[in-house]
Write a protein that holds these residues in place. Sequence first.
Motif, short mmCIF file in Angstrom:
data_model
loop_
_atom_site.label_atom_id
_atom_site.label_comp_id
_atom_site.label_asym_id
_atom_site.label_seq_id
_atom_site.Cartn_x
_atom_site.Cartn_y
_atom_site.Cartn_z
N ASP A 275 8.49 0.20 7.48
CA ASP A 275 7.38 0.32 6.53
C ASP A 275 7.72 1.16 5.32
O ASP A 275 7.08 1.05 4.27
CB ASP A 275 6.16 0.94 7.22
N HIS A 276 8.73 2.03 5.46
CA HIS A 276 9.10 2.94 4.38
C HIS A 276 10.48 2.61 3.80
O HIS A 276 11.12 3.45 3.18
CB HIS A 276 9.08 4.39 4.88
N ALA A 277 10.91 1.36 4.00
CA ALA A 277 12.25 0.97 3.57
C ALA A 277 12.26 0.09 2.33
O ALA A 277 13.33 -0.31 1.87
CB ALA A 277 12.98 0.26 4.71
N SER A 278 11.09 -0.23 1.78
CA SER A 278 11.07 -1.14 0.63
C SER A 278 9.85 -0.86 -0.24
O SER A 278 8.89 -0.19 0.18
CB SER A 278 11.05 -2.60 1.11
N ASP A 279 9.89 -1.41 -1.44
CA ASP A 279 8.77 -1.31 -2.38
C ASP A 279 7.69 -2.29 -1.93
O ASP A 279 7.96 -3.48 -1.73
CB ASP A 279 9.25 -1.65 -3.79
N LEU A 280 6.47 -1.81 -1.77
CA LEU A 280 5.38 -2.64 -1.28
C LEU A 280 4.46 -3.13 -2.38
O LEU A 280 3.41 -3.71 -2.10
CB LEU A 280 4.58 -1.86 -0.24
N SER A 281 4.85 -2.91 -3.64
CA SER A 281 3.97 -3.25 -4.76
C SER A 281 3.63 -4.73 -4.79
O SER A 281 2.50 -5.12 -5.12
CB SER A 281 4.62 -2.84 -6.08
N ASP A 282 4.60 -5.57 -4.49
CA ASP A 282 4.38 -7.02 -4.52
C ASP A 282 4.29 -7.62 -3.13
O ASP A 282 4.35 -8.85 -2.97
CB ASP A 282 5.52 -7.70 -5.29
N ALA A 283 4.15 -6.76 -2.12
CA ALA A 283 4.12 -7.24 -0.74
C ALA A 283 2.68 -7.41 -0.27
O ALA A 283 1.72 -7.01 -0.92
CB ALA A 283 4.86 -6.26 0.16
N SER A 284 2.55 -8.05 0.86
CA SER A 284 1.26 -8.16 1.53
C SER A 284 1.50 -8.05 3.02
O SER A 284 2.62 -8.23 3.49
CB SER A 284 0.57 -9.49 1.20
N GLY A 285 0.46 -7.72 3.76
CA GLY A 285 0.62 -7.62 5.20
C GLY A 285 0.35 -6.22 5.72
O GLY A 285 -0.12 -5.33 4.99
N PRO A 286 0.66 -5.98 6.98
CA PRO A 286 0.33 -4.71 7.64
C PRO A 286 0.95 -3.48 6.97
O PRO A 286 0.31 -2.43 6.89
CB PRO A 286 0.86 -4.89 9.06
N ALA A 287 2.21 -3.59 6.52
CA ALA A 287 2.86 -2.43 5.91
C ALA A 287 2.12 -1.98 4.66
O ALA A 287 1.89 -0.79 4.44
CB ALA A 287 4.32 -2.75 5.59
N ARG A 288 1.73 -2.95 3.82
CA ARG A 288 1.00 -2.60 2.61
C ARG A 288 -0.39 -2.06 2.95
O ARG A 288 -0.86 -1.11 2.31
CB ARG A 288 0.89 -3.80 1.69
N ASP A 289 -1.05 -2.67 3.93
CA ASP A 289 -2.38 -2.19 4.32
C ASP A 289 -2.32 -0.73 4.76
O ASP A 289 -3.18 0.08 4.39
CB ASP A 289 -2.92 -3.06 5.45
#
Length: 346
Positions: free
Chosen positions: A69-83
């Motif tokens: 969950d802390h290994a990538s940029d979540l700006s353009d992501a969706s799903g549980p990690a971004r939530d």
Amino acid sequence: MTTPLPFTDHLPWTDAAALAELYRRGTPDNTVRAWERDLAYVTAWKQAAFGNALTWPEAEAVALRFVLDHASDLSDASGPARDAAEALIVAGLRRSLACPAPATLDRRIASWRAFHRMKNLPSPFDAPLVAQARGRARRAAARPRHRKSQNPITRKVLEAMLATCDSSHRGLRDRAALMLGWASGGRRRSEIVALNRDDIDDRDLTAKGILRIRLLTTKTTGPDAAPRLPLKGRAAHAVMDWITAARIETGPLFRPVSLADRPLPRRLSPDGLSVLLRHRLELAGYPPGFASAHGLRAGFLTQAALDGAPLQAAMQLSLHRSANQAQQYYADIEIERNPATDLLED
């Protein structure tokens, strides 16, 4: 410490309280504060990601998910990690959806592992799969190293700052704080403002021109191994001039000074020291943002390298635990003086 240390699952209440108190007294304040923040963070993350509280020992699957969950940029992501990340932002525990710095992730994992050690339990972050994922995440998110201070405060810069200090209480205080912070090995701002009058031993001042500075707590030492560092010549006399003028017999060494130029009884804060430094830099003609308080530490080591002082001698004062870290300041200087850089010259 406002957040209780996580001891209580397997110890009687009295033993847990005694052990918690031992950790509080035997751990630097900065470390305890980091533990508090990190425990709040991982607790909130577990709740957001899994809908339940931390367990001890934590499951490997949870540790692996934390790393991912802390290994990538979540700006353009969706799903549980971004939530989960958005929930942490709302709670004020995370700034943005950007990938956290590897050092931040490392520190939070180190804290989580420390909590397991406190409970005498195995850490899930030691599992081979989790450790491998953590290493790959660190490499994937690697960033260029940024200096804590834009520029080092070398001797030339320091002398220009000292030239702006007059004989007022404010001037005497600023001169003493700057000279002590620089000449005693490049002290951190928290170390400078934590000093009390009884940390200054002036018994050798008349005979040898030396003060002994006791640092009760640093980033690498605690009260049981408090170093006593020498402060010589001009810097020693500047500190004593401030003590005499401000009539400091007990309590904090460095204090705020009122608009009427009256020393106040309370302790100067770390932010107050930063303001002091910025003010003197601007009076000396340097642009805003030229250097931060860490520039004193960087400047001491940089000047030691420029003057050819052995690295180990500089580290005796700076109290760096890692030679590799201290060597970075020397490497920046020495590479320019390397004879191999002149092979094309006459």
